[in-house]
Motif scaffolding. Structure first.
Motif, PDB file in Angstrom:
ATOM      1  N   GLU A  44       0.843  -1.188   0.000  1.00  0.00           N
ATOM      2  CA  GLU A  44       0.000   0.000   0.000  1.00  0.00           C
ATOM      3  C   GLU A  44       0.879   1.238   0.000  1.00  0.00           C
ATOM      4  O   GLU A  44       1.850   1.330   0.755  1.00  0.00           O
ATOM      5  CB  GLU A  44      -0.920   0.019   1.234  1.00  0.00           C
ATOM      6  CG  GLU A  44      -1.921  -1.123   1.272  1.00  0.00           C
ATOM      7  CD  GLU A  44      -2.818  -1.041   2.490  1.00  0.00           C
ATOM      8  OE1 GLU A  44      -2.672  -0.083   3.273  1.00  0.00           O
ATOM      9  OE2 GLU A  44      -3.669  -1.927   2.645  1.00  0.00           O
ATOM     10  N   PHE A  45       0.502   2.202  -0.851  1.00  0.00           N
ATOM     11  CA  PHE A  45       1.232   3.464  -0.941  1.00  0.00           C
ATOM     12  C   PHE A  45       0.260   4.607  -0.678  1.00  0.00           C
ATOM     13  O   PHE A  45      -0.905   4.548  -1.050  1.00  0.00           O
ATOM     14  CB  PHE A  45       1.847   3.665  -2.332  1.00  0.00           C
ATOM     15  CG  PHE A  45       2.652   2.487  -2.827  1.00  0.00           C
ATOM     16  CD1 PHE A  45       3.358   1.669  -1.963  1.00  0.00           C
ATOM     17  CD2 PHE A  45       2.692   2.196  -4.182  1.00  0.00           C
ATOM     18  CE1 PHE A  45       4.093   0.598  -2.423  1.00  0.00           C
ATOM     19  CE2 PHE A  45       3.427   1.131  -4.662  1.00  0.00           C
ATOM     20  CZ  PHE A  45       4.131   0.321  -3.779  1.00  0.00           C
ATOM     21  N   GLU A  46       0.747   5.659  -0.055  1.00  0.00           N
ATOM     22  CA  GLU A  46      -0.094   6.831   0.168  1.00  0.00           C
ATOM     23  C   GLU A  46       0.724   8.113   0.039  1.00  0.00           C
ATOM     24  O   GLU A  46       1.947   8.123   0.255  1.00  0.00           O
ATOM     25  CB  GLU A  46      -0.767   6.793   1.536  1.00  0.00           C
ATOM     26  CG  GLU A  46       0.176   6.827   2.720  1.00  0.00           C
ATOM     27  CD  GLU A  46      -0.564   6.814   4.049  1.00  0.00           C
ATOM     28  OE1 GLU A  46      -0.070   7.470   4.990  1.00  0.00           O
ATOM     29  OE2 GLU A  46      -1.614   6.154   4.144  1.00  0.00           O
ATOM     30  N   LEU A  47       0.047   9.177  -0.340  1.00  0.00           N
ATOM     31  CA  LEU A  47       0.667  10.488  -0.479  1.00  0.00           C
ATOM     32  C   LEU A  47      -0.333  11.524  -0.007  1.00  0.00           C
ATOM     33  O   LEU A  47      -1.476  11.553  -0.466  1.00  0.00           O
ATOM     34  CB  LEU A  47       1.069  10.742  -1.929  1.00  0.00           C
ATOM     35  CG  LEU A  47       1.806  12.044  -2.267  1.00  0.00           C
ATOM     36  CD1 LEU A  47       2.669  11.853  -3.509  1.00  0.00           C
ATOM     37  CD2 LEU A  47       0.843  13.208  -2.491  1.00  0.00           C
ATOM     38  N   LEU A  48       0.080  12.370   0.930  1.00  0.00           N
ATOM     39  CA  LEU A  48      -0.751  13.459   1.427  1.00  0.00           C
ATOM     40  C   LEU A  48      -0.216  14.776   0.904  1.00  0.00           C
ATOM     41  O   LEU A  48       0.998  15.016   0.919  1.00  0.00           O
ATOM     42  CB  LEU A  48      -0.740  13.496   2.961  1.00  0.00           C
ATOM     43  CG  LEU A  48      -1.622  12.485   3.694  1.00  0.00           C
ATOM     44  CD1 LEU A  48      -1.274  12.467   5.182  1.00  0.00           C
ATOM     45  CD2 LEU A  48      -3.094  12.804   3.512  1.00  0.00           C
TER      46      LEU A  48
END
Length: 298
Positions: free
Chosen positions: A98-102
């Motif tokens: 899982e990858f995330e970017l805020l």
């Protein structure tokens, strides 16, 4: 043409420092081949032109993209896409699924700011979600707002207290009633905001001896307090009790000579957004939007 490389030590990444935020340059000094920080650089004729940084979260299969940047003179040539694809492959090898970017965007310039980043992430099959709205101001400006001068008298059976004074019995009651009635939205549940709460102006509201509301804040720097969570029980919301909490928290901050405030509001908290838009907007120095971009490999 450009060349992509995994950067495994500070000696390699040193020349890329200007391609990320100052906040992350210190992190880059700890870069190792097996560390949690992953850096991919793009170069042209051995000169840095792009950089993407990610951090593998502890005890997790999730990685957070910290920054991605390509020099303006090399944009629209596929460099950003190549950097992101290379990074994704490296993270999958490291066991991430899982990858995330805020990212935070100026609400008045969302389209112009968001388009290049959103276009890149969508091209790479990322999804995005609205999370929070972020409002900024200084207390000298906020104190000019009429609601700060309005008398918010509370009835004799209702009073505000410092959150650090909440009792074990009251905490247990909130937990038990939440399990039975689910009367607090998950995004407003107080105990998830307690790890770094600011005792100075984190407040609770008691009504007839029961805790029915709270305002939880966090000191994020010497001169700034972040207002993270405001809640009042539904049957009391239209009585202005939440505004009484807000005003008291701001006054306590002012008494401590801490000049700046940030108000973070979940995009589903329509009551608070409506209040800010109606009463605080002319007294804000900026209004922004946080968006969460995600991608999963199952």
């Amino acid at each position: 043409m450009y060349e992509l490389n995994r950067l495994d030590k500070f000696g390699q990444v040193f020349l890329y420092q200007s391609l990320t935020f100052p906040l992350f340059r210190t992190k880059m000094r700890t870069l190792t081949s097996e560390g949690s920080l992953v850096a991919i650089g793009a170069s042209n004729s051995k000169k840095p032109i792009g950089l993407v940084l990610a951090e593998i979260l502890p005890d997790s299969h999730c990685a957070q993209i910290l920054s991605i940047f390509v020099l303006p003179s090399h944009r629209r040539q596929g460099v950003g896409t190549a950097l992101l694809n290379y990074l994704e492959r490296e993270l999958v090898i490291r066991g991430c699924t899982e990858f995330e970017l805020l990212c935070e965007l100026d609400n008045f310039k969302v389209q112009s700011q968001l388009f290049p980043l959103e276009a890149l992430l969508r091209k790479c099959n990322w999804n995005f979600f609205n999370t929070d709205l972020v409002y900024r101001s200084n207390l000298a400006t906020i104190f000019k707002a009429p609601f700060m001068r309005k008398k918010n008298y509370l009835p004799s059976d209702m009073h505000i207290f410092s959150w650090e004074e909440i009792t074990s019995k009251e905490r247990l009651t909130i937990e038990q009633t939440q399990r039975k009635k689910f009367w607090i939205k998950e995004t407003l549940y107080p105990f998830k905001y307690e790890e770094n709460f600011e005792p100075l102006n984190s407040l609770g509201l008691r009504y007839q001896g029961e805790v029915v509301g709270w305002m939880l804040t966090e000191r994020i720097s010497v001169d700034t307090i972040l207002y993270r969570c405001m809640f009042v029980r539904k049957d009391l919301q239209k009585m202005g009790r939440g505004i009484a909490l807000l005003v008291e928290a701001i006054k306590r901050q002012n008494q401590a000579n801490i000049p700046n405030g940030i108000w973070e509001v979940n995009h589903k908290n329509t009551l608070m957004i409506r209040f800010i838009d109606r009463y605080m907007l002319p007294y804000l120095t900026s209004r922004g939007e946080i968006r969460l971009f995600e991608k999963s490999f199952c």
